[in-house]
Motif scaffolding. Structure first.
Motif, PDB file in Angstrom:
ATOM      1  N   LYS A  74       0.903  -1.480   0.640  1.00 19.45           N
ATOM      2  CA  LYS A  74       0.480   0.199  -0.045  1.00 19.45           C
ATOM      3  C   LYS A  74       0.768   1.217   0.101  1.00 19.45           C
ATOM      4  O   LYS A  74       2.166   1.024   0.262  1.00 19.45           O
ATOM      5  CB  LYS A  74      -0.775  -0.202   0.762  1.00 19.45           C
ATOM      6  CG  LYS A  74      -2.387  -1.015   1.604  1.00 19.45           C
ATOM      7  CD  LYS A  74      -3.148  -1.153   2.402  1.00 19.45           C
ATOM      8  CE  LYS A  74      -3.904  -1.851   2.676  1.00 19.45           C
ATOM      9  NZ  LYS A  74      -4.507  -2.184   3.988  1.00 19.45           N
ATOM     10  N   PRO A  75       0.618   2.469  -1.081  1.00 21.22           N
ATOM     11  CA  PRO A  75       1.250   3.215  -0.731  1.00 21.22           C
ATOM     12  C   PRO A  75       1.739   3.816   0.756  1.00 21.22           C
ATOM     13  O   PRO A  75       0.524   3.594   1.450  1.00 21.22           O
ATOM     14  CB  PRO A  75       0.515   4.175  -1.521  1.00 21.22           C
ATOM     15  CG  PRO A  75      -0.758   4.450  -1.772  1.00 21.22           C
ATOM     16  CD  PRO A  75      -0.909   2.681  -1.536  1.00 21.22           C
ATOM     17  N   PHE A  76       2.913   4.242   0.494  1.00 24.26           N
ATOM     18  CA  PHE A  76       3.623   5.278   2.043  1.00 24.26           C
ATOM     19  C   PHE A  76       2.766   6.945   2.411  1.00 24.26           C
ATOM     20  O   PHE A  76       2.144   7.255   3.006  1.00 24.26           O
ATOM     21  CB  PHE A  76       4.457   5.576   2.250  1.00 24.26           C
ATOM     22  CG  PHE A  76       4.976   3.776   2.759  1.00 24.26           C
ATOM     23  CD1 PHE A  76       4.906   2.696   2.756  1.00 24.26           C
ATOM     24  CD2 PHE A  76       6.822   3.853   3.035  1.00 24.26           C
ATOM     25  CE1 PHE A  76       5.159   2.058   2.937  1.00 24.26           C
ATOM     26  CE2 PHE A  76       7.138   1.819   3.680  1.00 24.26           C
ATOM     27  CZ  PHE A  76       7.185   1.676   3.658  1.00 24.26           C
ATOM     28  N   VAL A  77       2.965   6.947   0.965  1.00 20.06           N
ATOM     29  CA  VAL A  77       2.177   8.845   1.106  1.00 20.06           C
ATOM     30  C   VAL A  77       1.304   8.564   0.065  1.00 20.06           C
ATOM     31  O   VAL A  77       0.964   8.132  -1.012  1.00 20.06           O
ATOM     32  CB  VAL A  77       3.881   9.781   0.578  1.00 20.06           C
ATOM     33  CG1 VAL A  77       3.269  10.647  -0.212  1.00 20.06           C
ATOM     34  CG2 VAL A  77       4.562   9.772   1.372  1.00 20.06           C
ATOM     35  N   ILE A  78      -0.228   9.181  -0.018  1.00 18.95           N
ATOM     36  CA  ILE A  78      -1.227   9.579  -0.254  1.00 18.95           C
ATOM     37  C   ILE A  78      -1.286  11.121  -0.585  1.00 18.95           C
ATOM     38  O   ILE A  78      -1.254  12.027   0.224  1.00 18.95           O
ATOM     39  CB  ILE A  78      -2.226   8.668  -0.142  1.00 18.95           C
ATOM     40  CG1 ILE A  78      -2.404   7.280   0.898  1.00 18.95           C
ATOM     41  CG2 ILE A  78      -3.589   9.284  -0.124  1.00 18.95           C
ATOM     42  CD1 ILE A  78      -3.146   7.048   2.191  1.00 18.95           C
ATOM     43  N   THR A  79      -1.059  10.756  -1.732  1.00 19.58           N
ATOM     44  CA  THR A  79      -1.786  12.627  -2.070  1.00 19.58           C
ATOM     45  C   THR A  79      -2.711  13.050  -2.369  1.00 19.58           C
ATOM     46  O   THR A  79      -3.710  11.810  -3.215  1.00 19.58           O
ATOM     47  CB  THR A  79      -0.614  12.878  -3.550  1.00 19.58           C
ATOM     48  OG1 THR A  79      -1.237  12.237  -4.623  1.00 19.58           O
ATOM     49  CG2 THR A  79       0.339  12.955  -3.080  1.00 19.58           C
ATOM     50  N   SER A  80      -3.443  14.247  -2.232  1.00 19.51           N
ATOM     51  CA  SER A  80      -4.949  14.662  -2.999  1.00 19.51           C
ATOM     52  C   SER A  80      -4.750  16.184  -3.824  1.00 19.51           C
ATOM     53  O   SER A  80      -4.069  16.852  -3.293  1.00 19.51           O
ATOM     54  CB  SER A  80      -6.093  14.579  -2.135  1.00 19.51           C
ATOM     55  OG  SER A  80      -5.134  15.668  -0.846  1.00 19.51           O
ATOM     56  N   THR A  81      -5.746  15.901  -4.935  1.00 15.45           N
ATOM     57  CA  THR A  81      -5.589  17.165  -5.744  1.00 15.45           C
ATOM     58  C   THR A  81      -6.093  17.829  -5.527  1.00 15.45           C
ATOM     59  O   THR A  81      -7.573  17.495  -5.042  1.00 15.45           O
ATOM     60  CB  THR A  81      -5.253  16.931  -7.469  1.00 15.45           C
ATOM     61  OG1 THR A  81      -6.347  16.205  -7.710  1.00 15.45           O
ATOM     62  CG2 THR A  81      -4.220  16.307  -7.030  1.00 15.45           C
ATOM     63  N   GLY A  82      -6.357  19.670  -5.848  1.00 16.29           N
ATOM     64  CA  GLY A  82      -7.142  20.231  -5.671  1.00 16.29           C
ATOM     65  C   GLY A  82      -8.153  20.156  -4.043  1.00 16.29           C
ATOM     66  O   GLY A  82      -7.565  20.020  -3.106  1.00 16.29           O
ATOM     67  N   GLY A  83      -9.251  21.296  -4.599  1.00 18.62           N
ATOM     68  CA  GLY A  83     -10.185  21.074  -3.122  1.00 18.62           C
ATOM     69  C   GLY A  83      -9.837  22.601  -2.546  1.00 18.62           C
ATOM     70  O   GLY A  83      -9.173  23.192  -3.244  1.00 18.62           O
ATOM     71  N   GLY A  87      -5.075  20.698  -2.004  1.00 19.38           N
ATOM     72  CA  GLY A  87      -4.228  19.073  -2.374  1.00 19.38           C
ATOM     73  C   GLY A  87      -3.930  19.501  -0.889  1.00 19.38           C
ATOM     74  O   GLY A  87      -3.566  20.569  -0.322  1.00 19.38           O
ATOM     75  N   GLY A  88      -2.750  18.093  -1.099  1.00 12.97           N
ATOM     76  CA  GLY A  88      -2.122  17.993  -0.139  1.00 12.97           C
ATOM     77  C   GLY A  88      -1.834  16.445  -0.094  1.00 12.97           C
ATOM     78  O   GLY A  88      -1.967  15.293  -0.662  1.00 12.97           O
ATOM     79  N   SER A  89      -0.817  16.609   0.853  1.00 11.79           N
ATOM     80  CA  SER A  89      -0.158  15.043   1.269  1.00 11.79           C
ATOM     81  C   SER A  89      -0.156  13.839   2.681  1.00 11.79           C
ATOM     82  O   SER A  89       0.253  15.151   3.168  1.00 11.79           O
ATOM     83  CB  SER A  89       0.691  14.626   1.073  1.00 11.79           C
ATOM     84  OG  SER A  89       1.008  15.255  -0.622  1.00 11.79           O
ATOM     85  N   THR A  90      -0.546  13.357   2.619  1.00 12.67           N
ATOM     86  CA  THR A  90      -0.404  12.053   4.362  1.00 12.67           C
ATOM     87  C   THR A  90       0.000  11.091   4.207  1.00 12.67           C
ATOM     88  O   THR A  90       0.819  10.683   2.935  1.00 12.67           O
ATOM     89  CB  THR A  90      -1.903  12.272   4.577  1.00 12.67           C
ATOM     90  OG1 THR A  90      -2.211  11.615   3.709  1.00 12.67           O
ATOM     91  CG2 THR A  90      -2.759  13.381   4.609  1.00 12.67           C
ATOM     92  N   ILE A  91       0.279  10.852   5.228  1.00 16.80           N
ATOM     93  CA  ILE A  91       1.375   9.459   4.893  1.00 16.80           C
ATOM     94  C   ILE A  91       0.384   8.458   5.676  1.00 16.80           C
ATOM     95  O   ILE A  91      -0.419   8.543   6.633  1.00 16.80           O
ATOM     96  CB  ILE A  91       3.006   9.390   5.991  1.00 16.80           C
ATOM     97  CG1 ILE A  91       2.659   9.652   7.805  1.00 16.80           C
ATOM     98  CG2 ILE A  91       3.287  10.109   5.439  1.00 16.80           C
ATOM     99  CD1 ILE A  91       3.584   9.207   8.523  1.00 16.80           C
ATOM    100  N   SER A  92       0.389   7.252   5.553  1.00 18.75           N
ATOM    101  CA  SER A  92       0.217   6.129   5.195  1.00 18.75           C
ATOM    102  C   SER A  92      -0.209   4.842   6.615  1.00 18.75           C
ATOM    103  O   SER A  92       0.990   5.171   7.452  1.00 18.75           O
ATOM    104  CB  SER A  92      -0.337   4.969   4.362  1.00 18.75           C
ATOM    105  OG  SER A  92       0.792   4.344   4.458  1.00 18.75           O
ATOM    106  N   GLU A  93      -0.865   4.462   7.598  1.00 22.65           N
ATOM    107  CA  GLU A  93      -0.081   3.691   8.437  1.00 22.65           C
ATOM    108  C   GLU A  93       0.367   3.342   8.636  1.00 22.65           C
ATOM    109  O   GLU A  93       1.270   2.707   9.725  1.00 22.65           O
ATOM    110  CB  GLU A  93      -1.253   3.025   8.999  1.00 22.65           C
ATOM    111  CG  GLU A  93      -1.309   2.308   9.980  1.00 22.65           C
ATOM    112  CD  GLU A  93      -0.914   3.066  11.466  1.00 22.65           C
ATOM    113  OE1 GLU A  93      -0.056   2.404  11.948  1.00 22.65           O
ATOM    114  OE2 GLU A  93      -1.473   4.075  11.264  1.00 22.65           O
ATOM    115  N   GLU A  94       1.007   1.754   7.136  1.00 21.24           N
ATOM    116  CA  GLU A  94       1.803   1.407   6.983  1.00 21.24           C
ATOM    117  C   GLU A  94       2.919   2.593   6.983  1.00 21.24           C
ATOM    118  O   GLU A  94       4.007   1.209   7.484  1.00 21.24           O
ATOM    119  CB  GLU A  94       1.192   0.686   5.534  1.00 21.24           C
ATOM    120  CG  GLU A  94       0.679  -0.286   5.375  1.00 21.24           C
ATOM    121  CD  GLU A  94      -0.661   0.513   5.495  1.00 21.24           C
ATOM    122  OE1 GLU A  94      -1.519  -0.176   5.135  1.00 21.24           O
ATOM    123  OE2 GLU A  94      -1.046   1.311   5.268  1.00 21.24           O
TER     124      GLU A  94
END
Length: 121
Positions: A74-83, A87-94
């Motif tokens: 599963k990705p370590f970094v999750i990105t989101s665009t717009g909003g 947008g921004g980035s978060t890190i996963s539980e993994e």
């Protein structure tokens, strides 16, 4: 009689030292740099801000993230665009689990280095 390391070298402070990282198929992928980048992404919510705070190029930060994400289930970094916030980035539980594992590993490694240094005295 066997010589000690102290007998072989000139006088001075001796210390066993080293760096620690994880490798996957013989290539470094998780160590102090990626740990710091992930922690800063978690703090700032931004890959760009995290890279800037580290003095790392945005491209290098993306290369590290791409590598981490490609090696994990599963990705370590999750990105989101717009909003509303752009947008921004978060890190996963993994990613958080890997950071915690690396911290514990570093503690054990530091203890090993200290024990080996003590043996030199």
């Amino acid at each position: 009689m066997e010589q000690t390391i102290r007998d072989i070298l000139i006088a001075g402070e001796l210390k066993v030292n080293g760096s620690l990282w994880l490798e996957h198929n013989g290539k470094r992928f998780f160590g102090p740099g990626p740990v710091e980048l992930l922690e800063r992404i978690a703090e700032t919510g931004s890959i760009k801000q995290a890279a800037k705070a580290m003095g790392m190029s945005y491209k290098k930060s993306w290369d590290l993230i791409t590598n981490l994400n490609n090696l994990s289930e599963k990705p370590f970094v999750i990105t989101s665009t717009g909003g509303e916030k752009g947008g921004g980035s978060t890190i996963s539980e993994e990613a958080r689990q890997m950071i915690a594992y690396h911290r514990q590993l570093r503690l054990r490694f530091r203890e090993f280095l200290e024990q080996e240094t003590a043996r030199l005295k």
